[in-house]
Design a protein around this motif. Sequence first.
Motif, PDB file in Angstrom:
ATOM      1  N   ASP A  34       0.808  -1.222   0.000  1.00 41.06           N
ATOM      2  CA  ASP A  34       0.000   0.000   0.000  1.00 41.06           C
ATOM      3  C   ASP A  34       0.846   1.279   0.000  1.00 41.06           C
ATOM      4  O   ASP A  34       0.739   2.116   0.891  1.00 41.06           O
ATOM      5  CB  ASP A  34      -0.955  -0.027   1.188  1.00 41.06           C
ATOM      6  CG  ASP A  34      -2.230   0.741   0.911  1.00 41.06           C
ATOM      7  OD1 ASP A  34      -2.433   1.169  -0.244  1.00 41.06           O
ATOM      8  OD2 ASP A  34      -3.020   0.930   1.849  1.00 41.06           O
ATOM      9  N   LEU A  35       1.676   1.390  -1.010  1.00 47.68           N
ATOM     10  CA  LEU A  35       2.578   2.522  -1.178  1.00 47.68           C
ATOM     11  C   LEU A  35       1.876   3.868  -1.009  1.00 47.68           C
ATOM     12  O   LEU A  35       2.397   4.784  -0.391  1.00 47.68           O
ATOM     13  CB  LEU A  35       3.230   2.441  -2.571  1.00 47.68           C
ATOM     14  CG  LEU A  35       4.076   3.604  -3.050  1.00 47.68           C
ATOM     15  CD1 LEU A  35       5.275   3.805  -2.135  1.00 47.68           C
ATOM     16  CD2 LEU A  35       4.538   3.364  -4.482  1.00 47.68           C
ATOM     17  N   PHE A  36       0.663   3.983  -1.524  1.00 44.48           N
ATOM     18  CA  PHE A  36      -0.020   5.273  -1.506  1.00 44.48           C
ATOM     19  C   PHE A  36      -0.707   5.594  -0.187  1.00 44.48           C
ATOM     20  O   PHE A  36      -1.310   6.651  -0.047  1.00 44.48           O
ATOM     21  CB  PHE A  36      -0.980   5.372  -2.693  1.00 44.48           C
ATOM     22  CG  PHE A  36      -0.237   5.519  -3.987  1.00 44.48           C
ATOM     23  CD1 PHE A  36       0.210   6.753  -4.411  1.00 44.48           C
ATOM     24  CD2 PHE A  36       0.068   4.409  -4.753  1.00 44.48           C
ATOM     25  CE1 PHE A  36       0.930   6.893  -5.577  1.00 44.48           C
ATOM     26  CE2 PHE A  36       0.789   4.533  -5.932  1.00 44.48           C
ATOM     27  CZ  PHE A  36       1.218   5.785  -6.347  1.00 44.48           C
ATOM     28  N   SER A  37      -0.579   4.720   0.810  1.00 46.65           N
ATOM     29  CA  SER A  37      -1.077   5.042   2.150  1.00 46.65           C
ATOM     30  C   SER A  37      -0.091   5.927   2.900  1.00 46.65           C
ATOM     31  O   SER A  37      -0.432   6.504   3.925  1.00 46.65           O
ATOM     32  CB  SER A  37      -1.310   3.765   2.958  1.00 46.65           C
ATOM     33  OG  SER A  37      -2.436   3.090   2.474  1.00 46.65           O
ATOM     34  N   LEU A  60      10.115   8.369  -4.868  1.00 41.62           N
ATOM     35  CA  LEU A  60      10.469   7.857  -6.189  1.00 41.62           C
ATOM     36  C   LEU A  60       9.475   6.786  -6.623  1.00 41.62           C
ATOM     37  O   LEU A  60       9.018   6.779  -7.769  1.00 41.62           O
ATOM     38  CB  LEU A  60      11.888   7.280  -6.180  1.00 41.62           C
ATOM     39  CG  LEU A  60      12.338   6.617  -7.481  1.00 41.62           C
ATOM     40  CD1 LEU A  60      12.454   7.641  -8.599  1.00 41.62           C
ATOM     41  CD2 LEU A  60      13.640   5.876  -7.280  1.00 41.62           C
ATOM     42  N   GLY A  61       9.132   5.897  -5.719  1.00 45.51           N
ATOM     43  CA  GLY A  61       8.190   4.832  -6.027  1.00 45.51           C
ATOM     44  C   GLY A  61       6.835   5.366  -6.461  1.00 45.51           C
ATOM     45  O   GLY A  61       6.254   4.901  -7.447  1.00 45.51           O
ATOM     46  N   LYS A  62       6.339   6.349  -5.749  1.00 45.57           N
ATOM     47  CA  LYS A  62       5.051   6.956  -6.111  1.00 45.57           C
ATOM     48  C   LYS A  62       5.128   7.599  -7.488  1.00 45.57           C
ATOM     49  O   LYS A  62       4.232   7.439  -8.318  1.00 45.57           O
ATOM     50  CB  LYS A  62       4.638   8.003  -5.081  1.00 45.57           C
ATOM     51  CG  LYS A  62       4.168   7.417  -3.776  1.00 45.57           C
ATOM     52  CD  LYS A  62       3.739   8.527  -2.840  1.00 45.57           C
ATOM     53  CE  LYS A  62       3.149   7.990  -1.564  1.00 45.57           C
ATOM     54  NZ  LYS A  62       2.631   9.064  -0.701  1.00 45.57           N
ATOM     55  N   SER A  63       6.195   8.318  -7.734  1.00 50.95           N
ATOM     56  CA  SER A  63       6.385   8.994  -9.014  1.00 50.95           C
ATOM     57  C   SER A  63       6.487   8.002 -10.172  1.00 50.95           C
ATOM     58  O   SER A  63       5.822   8.158 -11.203  1.00 50.95           O
ATOM     59  CB  SER A  63       7.638   9.861  -8.951  1.00 50.95           C
ATOM     60  OG  SER A  63       7.925  10.417 -10.206  1.00 50.95           O
ATOM     61  N   SER A  70       0.383   6.205 -16.312  1.00 49.27           N
ATOM     62  CA  SER A  70       0.113   7.171 -17.383  1.00 49.27           C
ATOM     63  C   SER A  70       0.472   6.600 -18.743  1.00 49.27           C
ATOM     64  O   SER A  70      -0.260   6.770 -19.715  1.00 49.27           O
ATOM     65  CB  SER A  70       0.889   8.467 -17.144  1.00 49.27           C
ATOM     66  OG  SER A  70       0.409   9.120 -16.015  1.00 49.27           O
ATOM     67  N   LEU A  71       1.609   5.916 -18.804  1.00 52.97           N
ATOM     68  CA  LEU A  71       2.025   5.290 -20.063  1.00 52.97           C
ATOM     69  C   LEU A  71       1.052   4.185 -20.492  1.00 52.97           C
ATOM     70  O   LEU A  71       0.712   4.082 -21.669  1.00 52.97           O
ATOM     71  CB  LEU A  71       3.429   4.702 -19.941  1.00 52.97           C
ATOM     72  CG  LEU A  71       4.571   5.707 -19.989  1.00 52.97           C
ATOM     73  CD1 LEU A  71       5.894   5.015 -19.690  1.00 52.97           C
ATOM     74  CD2 LEU A  71       4.639   6.373 -21.355  1.00 52.97           C
TER      75      LEU A  71
END
Length: 76
Positions: A34-37, A60-63, A70-71
């Motif tokens: 859950d990186l975005f938590s 960096l991981g989130k980016s 997006s790709l």
Amino acid sequence: CGECVRACPAKIPVNMLVRLLENGLYEEAAEQYDLFSCIECGLCAYVCVARIPIFHYIMLGKSEFQKMKSLEESHA
């Protein structure tokens, strides 16, 4: 050592998350840990006795994850 996990207000298993991020496994990090938590408080990096740049790996991981998504969307 787990100090980062104990310090995390979002209760993220930061030590495991960083292992994936160090190896460029951004999608796995988002799904499994859950990186975005992450609320980006920086406490994990502050308490890290090994001075691992945890916060930088998370940013960096989130980016990179967002770039990948997006790709994928632009090619769909």
